[in-house]
Design a protein around this motif. Structure first.
Motif, PDB file in Angstrom:
ATOM      1  N   UNK A  19      24.612  40.265  57.337  1.00 41.96           N
ATOM      2  CA  UNK A  19      25.873  39.554  57.149  1.00 41.96           C
ATOM      3  C   UNK A  19      25.711  38.272  56.342  1.00 41.96           C
ATOM      4  N   UNK A  20      24.472  37.803  56.173  1.00 43.38           N
ATOM      5  CA  UNK A  20      24.213  36.577  55.434  1.00 43.38           C
ATOM      6  C   UNK A  20      23.285  36.882  54.271  1.00 43.38           C
ATOM      7  N   UNK A  21      23.678  36.483  53.076  1.00 39.16           N
ATOM      8  CA  UNK A  21      22.874  36.735  51.886  1.00 39.16           C
ATOM      9  C   UNK A  21      21.580  35.931  51.916  1.00 39.16           C
TER      10      UNK A  21
ATOM     11  N   UNK B 297      19.746  37.893  42.670  1.00 38.66           N
ATOM     12  CA  UNK B 297      20.211  39.105  41.996  1.00 38.66           C
ATOM     13  C   UNK B 297      21.637  38.918  41.482  1.00 38.66           C
ATOM     14  N   UNK B 298      22.504  38.360  42.308  1.00 38.54           N
ATOM     15  CA  UNK B 298      23.896  38.132  41.903  1.00 38.54           C
ATOM     16  C   UNK B 298      23.947  37.174  40.716  1.00 38.54           C
ATOM     17  N   UNK B 299      23.206  36.092  40.785  1.00 39.53           N
ATOM     18  CA  UNK B 299      23.271  35.068  39.735  1.00 39.53           C
ATOM     19  C   UNK B 299      22.688  35.529  38.405  1.00 39.53           C
ATOM     20  N   UNK B 300      21.771  36.474  38.417  1.00 39.12           N
ATOM     21  CA  UNK B 300      21.180  36.919  37.160  1.00 39.12           C
ATOM     22  C   UNK B 300      21.891  38.129  36.564  1.00 39.12           C
ATOM     23  N   UNK B 301      22.849  38.692  37.288  1.00 44.58           N
ATOM     24  CA  UNK B 301      23.505  39.907  36.808  1.00 44.58           C
ATOM     25  C   UNK B 301      24.424  39.635  35.625  1.00 44.58           C
ATOM     26  N   UNK B 302      24.557  40.648  34.779  1.00 41.25           N
ATOM     27  CA  UNK B 302      25.543  40.567  33.697  1.00 41.25           C
ATOM     28  C   UNK B 302      26.607  41.641  33.846  1.00 41.25           C
TER      29      UNK B 302
ATOM     30  N   UNK C 217      27.723  31.786  42.986  1.00 42.72           N
ATOM     31  CA  UNK C 217      27.561  31.849  44.438  1.00 42.72           C
ATOM     32  C   UNK C 217      27.555  30.424  44.959  1.00 42.72           C
ATOM     33  N   UNK C 218      28.485  30.140  45.856  1.00 38.87           N
ATOM     34  CA  UNK C 218      28.595  28.816  46.458  1.00 38.87           C
ATOM     35  C   UNK C 218      28.863  28.968  47.947  1.00 38.87           C
ATOM     36  N   UNK C 219      28.007  28.388  48.756  1.00 37.47           N
ATOM     37  CA  UNK C 219      28.165  28.420  50.226  1.00 37.47           C
ATOM     38  C   UNK C 219      28.308  29.844  50.747  1.00 37.47           C
ATOM     39  N   UNK C 220      27.555  30.783  50.183  1.00 40.66           N
ATOM     40  CA  UNK C 220      27.573  32.163  50.643  1.00 40.66           C
ATOM     41  C   UNK C 220      28.760  32.977  50.157  1.00 40.66           C
TER      42      UNK C 220
ATOM     43  N   UNK D 291      38.383  35.380  40.497  1.00 42.11           N
ATOM     44  CA  UNK D 291      38.418  36.137  41.741  1.00 42.11           C
ATOM     45  C   UNK D 291      37.424  35.494  42.707  1.00 42.11           C
ATOM     46  N   UNK D 292      37.878  35.250  43.909  1.00 41.09           N
ATOM     47  CA  UNK D 292      37.059  34.659  44.973  1.00 41.09           C
ATOM     48  C   UNK D 292      36.760  35.768  45.980  1.00 41.09           C
ATOM     49  N   UNK D 293      35.484  35.921  46.346  1.00 39.03           N
ATOM     50  CA  UNK D 293      35.056  37.005  47.241  1.00 39.03           C
ATOM     51  C   UNK D 293      34.277  36.424  48.407  1.00 39.03           C
TER      52      UNK D 293
END
Length: 143
Positions: A5-7, A14-19, A46-49, A113-115
């Motif tokens: 449940x927590x990244x 991985x998220x930050x380097x994706x294109x 990615x900010x605060x999870x 978009x905020x997820x």
């Protein structure tokens, strides 16, 4: 494979380097939709999870955004084609309107978009590796 449940720091990396990533949404009357989002590495923040990304100009169909308006549940799939690692997130997403041209509004659309992730599955799940993939040359620069 990991579930949680927590990244972790690796997940965030991985998220930050994706294109590119895939997003799945649903509409209660019209069914499911899957589409991709892409931009230069770092376009997903990615900010605060929690994640957010600018909405770039596209095909003007707005299926994903319309679905999120009707049902905020969404799933995201990030893949590192060089290593085979994947990250599947499920959670809730919403369209946010911003002023155009503010930092992070990379394509001057005034939308992002905020997820909020609720759970994830991560692992080395891709059976292929492609280390010669390059970014699309028309991606807008990060702001």
């Amino acid at each position: 494979m990991r579930r949680g449940h927590t990244l972790t720091a690796d997940d965030i990396g991985l998220v930050r380097q994706t294109d590119t990533f895939l997003i799945g949404t649903t509409h209660p009357a019209r069914g499911n939709d899957a589409s991709h989002r892409d931009g230069p590495p770092g376009f997903v923040r990615v900010e605060n999870g929690e994640l957010w990304w600018p909405d770039y100009w596209g095909n003007n169909m707005f299926n994903t955004l319309g679905n999120l308006q009707a049902d905020p549940t969404a799933a995201l799939l990030f893949c590192d084609c060089a290593t085979g690692h994947t990250l599947h997130l499920s959670g809730r997403a919403a369209l946010q309107w911003t002023q155009t041209g503010i930092p992070g509004d990379d394509a001057d659309t005034g939308r992002r978009v905020h997820f909020i992730p609720e759970q994830f599955v991560a692992g080395r799940l891709l059976p292929l590796q492609a280390d010669t993939v390059t970014a699309a040359p028309d991606n807008p620069p990060l702001t």
